[in-house]
Design a protein around this motif. Structure first.
Motif, PDB file in Angstrom:
ATOM      1  N   GLU A  66       4.053  15.885 -11.970  1.00 54.01           N
ATOM      2  CA  GLU A  66       3.103  16.747 -12.680  1.00 54.01           C
ATOM      3  C   GLU A  66       3.105  18.143 -12.073  1.00 54.01           C
ATOM      4  O   GLU A  66       3.053  19.153 -12.790  1.00 54.01           O
ATOM      5  CB  GLU A  66       1.698  16.149 -12.595  1.00 54.01           C
ATOM      6  N   HIS A  67       3.191  18.200 -10.750  1.00 53.46           N
ATOM      7  CA  HIS A  67       3.215  19.467 -10.023  1.00 53.46           C
ATOM      8  C   HIS A  67       4.413  20.311 -10.448  1.00 53.46           C
ATOM      9  O   HIS A  67       4.274  21.501 -10.773  1.00 53.46           O
ATOM     10  CB  HIS A  67       3.278  19.158  -8.522  1.00 53.46           C
ATOM     11  N   GLN A  68       5.587  19.704 -10.451  1.00 54.26           N
ATOM     12  CA  GLN A  68       6.811  20.424 -10.830  1.00 54.26           C
ATOM     13  C   GLN A  68       6.767  20.855 -12.298  1.00 54.26           C
ATOM     14  O   GLN A  68       7.232  21.949 -12.651  1.00 54.26           O
ATOM     15  CB  GLN A  68       8.049  19.543 -10.582  1.00 54.26           C
ATOM     16  N   TRP A  69       6.214  20.006 -13.159  1.00 49.43           N
ATOM     17  CA  TRP A  69       6.104  20.353 -14.588  1.00 49.43           C
ATOM     18  C   TRP A  69       5.192  21.560 -14.778  1.00 49.43           C
ATOM     19  O   TRP A  69       5.502  22.476 -15.548  1.00 49.43           O
ATOM     20  CB  TRP A  69       5.557  19.153 -15.364  1.00 49.43           C
ATOM     21  N   LEU A  70       4.063  21.567 -14.061  1.00 52.41           N
ATOM     22  CA  LEU A  70       3.128  22.685 -14.163  1.00 52.41           C
ATOM     23  C   LEU A  70       3.755  23.985 -13.680  1.00 52.41           C
ATOM     24  O   LEU A  70       3.605  25.036 -14.316  1.00 52.41           O
ATOM     25  CB  LEU A  70       1.860  22.380 -13.349  1.00 52.41           C
ATOM     26  N   LEU A  71       4.480  23.911 -12.569  1.00 50.57           N
ATOM     27  CA  LEU A  71       5.154  25.111 -12.051  1.00 50.57           C
ATOM     28  C   LEU A  71       6.153  25.658 -13.069  1.00 50.57           C
ATOM     29  O   LEU A  71       6.243  26.874 -13.292  1.00 50.57           O
ATOM     30  CB  LEU A  71       5.865  24.799 -10.735  1.00 50.57           C
ATOM     31  N   LYS A  72       6.900  24.741 -13.684  1.00 47.87           N
ATOM     32  CA  LYS A  72       7.895  25.144 -14.680  1.00 47.87           C
ATOM     33  C   LYS A  72       7.225  25.778 -15.898  1.00 47.87           C
ATOM     34  O   LYS A  72       7.681  26.816 -16.408  1.00 47.87           O
ATOM     35  CB  LYS A  72       8.709  23.920 -15.104  1.00 47.87           C
ATOM     36  N   ASP A 109      10.963  14.834   2.895  1.00 47.30           N
ATOM     37  CA  ASP A 109      11.372  13.566   2.306  1.00 47.30           C
ATOM     38  C   ASP A 109      10.165  12.645   2.224  1.00 47.30           C
ATOM     39  O   ASP A 109       9.643  12.186   3.247  1.00 47.30           O
ATOM     40  CB  ASP A 109      12.482  12.932   3.152  1.00 47.30           C
ATOM     41  N   ILE A 110       9.715  12.398   1.002  1.00 49.46           N
ATOM     42  CA  ILE A 110       8.501  11.601   0.808  1.00 49.46           C
ATOM     43  C   ILE A 110       8.686  10.148   1.250  1.00 49.46           C
ATOM     44  O   ILE A 110       7.723   9.480   1.604  1.00 49.46           O
ATOM     45  CB  ILE A 110       8.069  11.677  -0.680  1.00 49.46           C
ATOM     46  N   ASP A 111       9.922   9.675   1.245  1.00 45.45           N
ATOM     47  CA  ASP A 111      10.172   8.283   1.638  1.00 45.45           C
ATOM     48  C   ASP A 111       9.907   8.049   3.128  1.00 45.45           C
ATOM     49  O   ASP A 111       9.719   6.912   3.560  1.00 45.45           O
ATOM     50  CB  ASP A 111      11.625   7.901   1.325  1.00 45.45           C
ATOM     51  N   SER A 112       9.923   9.130   3.910  1.00 47.93           N
ATOM     52  CA  SER A 112       9.713   8.971   5.358  1.00 47.93           C
ATOM     53  C   SER A 112       8.242   9.111   5.746  1.00 47.93           C
ATOM     54  O   SER A 112       7.898   8.996   6.915  1.00 47.93           O
ATOM     55  CB  SER A 112      10.535  10.024   6.116  1.00 47.93           C
ATOM     56  N   PHE A 113       7.360   9.334   4.760  1.00 44.15           N
ATOM     57  CA  PHE A 113       5.936   9.528   5.035  1.00 44.15           C
ATOM     58  C   PHE A 113       5.269   8.200   5.401  1.00 44.15           C
ATOM     59  O   PHE A 113       5.604   7.154   4.856  1.00 44.15           O
ATOM     60  CB  PHE A 113       5.220  10.104   3.819  1.00 44.15           C
ATOM     61  N   ALA A 170       0.832  -1.211   0.000  1.00 38.45           N
ATOM     62  CA  ALA A 170       0.000   0.000   0.000  1.00 38.45           C
ATOM     63  C   ALA A 170       0.860   1.250   0.000  1.00 38.45           C
ATOM     64  O   ALA A 170       0.598   2.205  -0.731  1.00 38.45           O
ATOM     65  CB  ALA A 170      -0.925  -0.010   1.221  1.00 38.45           C
ATOM     66  N   LEU A 171       1.902   1.241   0.824  1.00 42.29           N
ATOM     67  CA  LEU A 171       2.820   2.374   0.880  1.00 42.29           C
ATOM     68  C   LEU A 171       3.506   2.581  -0.461  1.00 42.29           C
ATOM     69  O   LEU A 171       3.688   3.705  -0.920  1.00 42.29           O
ATOM     70  CB  LEU A 171       3.864   2.162   1.982  1.00 42.29           C
ATOM     71  N   SER A 172       3.898   1.460  -1.090  1.00 50.19           N
ATOM     72  CA  SER A 172       4.581   1.531  -2.377  1.00 50.19           C
ATOM     73  C   SER A 172       3.674   2.156  -3.430  1.00 50.19           C
ATOM     74  O   SER A 172       4.100   3.020  -4.198  1.00 50.19           O
ATOM     75  CB  SER A 172       5.016   0.133  -2.813  1.00 50.19           C
ATOM     76  N   GLU A 173       2.396   1.743  -3.470  1.00 50.10           N
ATOM     77  CA  GLU A 173       1.443   2.299  -4.437  1.00 50.10           C
ATOM     78  C   GLU A 173       1.199   3.778  -4.171  1.00 50.10           C
ATOM     79  O   GLU A 173       1.131   4.588  -5.102  1.00 50.10           O
ATOM     80  CB  GLU A 173       0.116   1.529  -4.354  1.00 50.10           C
ATOM     81  N   GLN A 174       1.071   4.154  -2.898  1.00 53.50           N
ATOM     82  CA  GLN A 174       0.843   5.549  -2.546  1.00 53.50           C
ATOM     83  C   GLN A 174       2.050   6.420  -2.906  1.00 53.50           C
ATOM     84  O   GLN A 174       1.906   7.549  -3.360  1.00 53.50           O
ATOM     85  CB  GLN A 174       0.530   5.689  -1.051  1.00 53.50           C
ATOM     86  N   ARG A 175       3.252   5.853  -2.691  1.00 49.66           N
ATOM     87  CA  ARG A 175       4.465   6.610  -3.039  1.00 49.66           C
ATOM     88  C   ARG A 175       4.561   6.820  -4.545  1.00 49.66           C
ATOM     89  O   ARG A 175       4.952   7.889  -5.003  1.00 49.66           O
ATOM     90  CB  ARG A 175       5.709   5.878  -2.526  1.00 49.66           C
ATOM     91  N   LEU A 176       4.210   5.779  -5.313  1.00 49.48           N
ATOM     92  CA  LEU A 176       4.228   5.915  -6.769  1.00 49.48           C
ATOM     93  C   LEU A 176       3.227   6.983  -7.218  1.00 49.48           C
ATOM     94  O   LEU A 176       3.516   7.804  -8.096  1.00 49.48           O
ATOM     95  CB  LEU A 176       3.878   4.572  -7.427  1.00 49.48           C
ATOM     96  N   ARG A 177       2.046   6.984  -6.591  1.00 51.31           N
ATOM     97  CA  ARG A 177       1.023   7.982  -6.926  1.00 51.31           C
ATOM     98  C   ARG A 177       1.491   9.381  -6.534  1.00 51.31           C
ATOM     99  O   ARG A 177       1.339  10.342  -7.295  1.00 51.31           O
ATOM    100  CB  ARG A 177      -0.273   7.625  -6.198  1.00 51.31           C
ATOM    101  N   ALA A 178       2.084   9.474  -5.340  1.00 49.80           N
ATOM    102  CA  ALA A 178       2.592  10.770  -4.874  1.00 49.80           C
ATOM    103  C   ALA A 178       3.719  11.268  -5.766  1.00 49.80           C
ATOM    104  O   ALA A 178       3.801  12.462  -6.081  1.00 49.80           O
ATOM    105  CB  ALA A 178       3.068  10.661  -3.422  1.00 49.80           C
ATOM    106  N   ASP A 179       4.581  10.347  -6.181  1.00 50.46           N
ATOM    107  CA  ASP A 179       5.686  10.721  -7.081  1.00 50.46           C
ATOM    108  C   ASP A 179       5.151  11.246  -8.411  1.00 50.46           C
ATOM    109  O   ASP A 179       5.648  12.242  -8.943  1.00 50.46           O
ATOM    110  CB  ASP A 179       6.593   9.510  -7.339  1.00 50.46           C
ATOM    111  N   ASP A 199       0.166  10.079   5.829  1.00 43.02           N
ATOM    112  CA  ASP A 199       0.872  11.265   5.318  1.00 43.02           C
ATOM    113  C   ASP A 199       0.847  11.288   3.792  1.00 43.02           C
ATOM    114  O   ASP A 199       0.626  12.338   3.173  1.00 43.02           O
ATOM    115  CB  ASP A 199       2.325  11.288   5.804  1.00 43.02           C
ATOM    116  N   LEU A 200       1.092  10.130   3.193  1.00 43.18           N
ATOM    117  CA  LEU A 200       1.095  10.041   1.735  1.00 43.18           C
ATOM    118  C   LEU A 200      -0.291  10.338   1.153  1.00 43.18           C
ATOM    119  O   LEU A 200      -0.415  11.012   0.129  1.00 43.18           O
ATOM    120  CB  LEU A 200       1.548   8.643   1.297  1.00 43.18           C
ATOM    121  N   THR A 201      -1.317   9.844   1.829  1.00 42.81           N
ATOM    122  CA  THR A 201      -2.692  10.100   1.363  1.00 42.81           C
ATOM    123  C   THR A 201      -3.000  11.593   1.395  1.00 42.81           C
ATOM    124  O   THR A 201      -3.552  12.148   0.434  1.00 42.81           O
ATOM    125  CB  THR A 201      -3.704   9.345   2.238  1.00 42.81           C
TER     126      THR A 201
END
Length: 326
Positions: free
Chosen positions: A33-39, A224-228, A19-28, A232-234
């Protein structure tokens, strides 16, 4: 002999890790997308600002070089209208001659050789009354239908804008809580926070979520998203989804603003200016020469109408002008 307790399969370490792995992939993915939009927003904002600055620069150059010539055009145009007005109001003219003069006056306006002005003519009140009721009924139906559509579209737009404004306000308040000068004690940090608050206020007044997030990224270290944890990830995914939704709208609005700017007469002038410069042509000199030719032609028209006023020219039956030397 007591029975062995069966192990629970509802929350095994492997399922939690998955579950954490799937959430991290979604968050990543959302973060990318967030960083691309800002740019893209930053790039499009700069492009829009540069284009607007070019419009101002070109307009300023044209004003200083061409404005005096345009003033001459305006003065001659005013003279021509005054001459026609004098002829039509003070000269005793036959019906046919008056119609010929009006036809010439209209022709000059329709062709763009002089500016357009309304010409007062007698109208038939009975004819107006004949068509007025139907026109009013059609206009009422069209206006009602159009008003209903506009009200519906306006309601949808207002709902979307309210939601976007709420998310922007939430981000602003969160950052204002962090960067308020009262949150620090030393004078140097207070001065720094004061400047940051000025930037935050400016971005908030302009409804610029991207700028608010840029300020946050510039002055705060990223987490650090890995420590969420899973919770937190949700929460992070929800925040990113909401922010990305607003950022997409902001990006589309910037693109639309740029398109609109390029489609204005000033924007078209900038495009023509660029193309001419690439071809080695001085567009200002070209415009100046064209305006001078226009002035020469308008002077001829003015003198022509003046000669007619002074009865040196007459209008014959076929609406052409001939010289009257007698």
């Amino acid at each position: 002999m007591p029975r062995k307790k069966q192990p629970s399969h509802t929350s095994t370490p492997s399922s939690i890790t998955l579950a954490l792995s799937e959430q991290r992939l979604r968050a990543d993915a959302l973060d990318k997308e967030h960083q691309w939009l800002l740019k893209q927003i930053k790039k499009k904002r700069t492009e829009l600002q540069n284009f607007v600055e070019q419009m101002r620069s070109v307009a300023t150059q044209i004003f200083h070089r061409i404005a005096p010539e345009f003033q001459k055009v305006t003065e001659i145009d005013r003279e021509i209208h005054a001459l026609f007005n004098e002829i039509l109001t003070t000269r005793k003219l036959g019906q046919k001659t008056k119609q010929d003069i009006l036809a010439l006056y209209r022709s000059l306006q329709f062709s763009g050789l002089i500016s357009a002005k309304p010409i007062e003519e007698e109208t038939d009140p009975e004819l107006d009354q004949l068509f007025e009721p139907e026109e009013q009924e059609n206009n009422f139906y069209q206006n009602s239908t159009s008003s209903d559509r506009q009200s519906h579209n306006h309601l949808e737009q207002q709902t979307t804008k309210t939601e976007e404004s709420r998310k922007i306000r939430q981000t602003f308040l969160r950052l204002a809580e962090i960067f308020h000068p009262d949150k620090v004690t030393d004078s140097e940090s207070q001065m720094r926070h004061t400047e940051i608050m000025k930037e935050l206020n400016r971005a908030y007044q302009e409804n610029d979520l991207a700028k608010l997030l840029e300020i946050e990224k510039q002055h705060l270290a990223g987490e650090d998203i890995d420590s969420f944890s899973e919770d937190d990830l949700t929460r992070q995914c929800q925040i990113l989804e909401q922010q990305n939704f607003v950022l997409k709208k902001q990006y589309e609005n910037l693109k639309q603003e740029l398109r609109l700017a390029k489609n204005t007469p000033e924007g078209a002038l900038v495009s023509e200016y660029r193309q001419a410069t690439k071809l080695g042509i001085n567009p200002l000199e070209q415009m100046l020469a064209q305006t001078e030719k226009e002035i020469e032609f308008m002077v001829e028209i003015r003198n022509f109408v003046k000669d007619f006023r002074d009865k040196k020219m007459t209008i014959v039956y076929n609406s052409s002008i001939s010289s009257d030397h007698g």
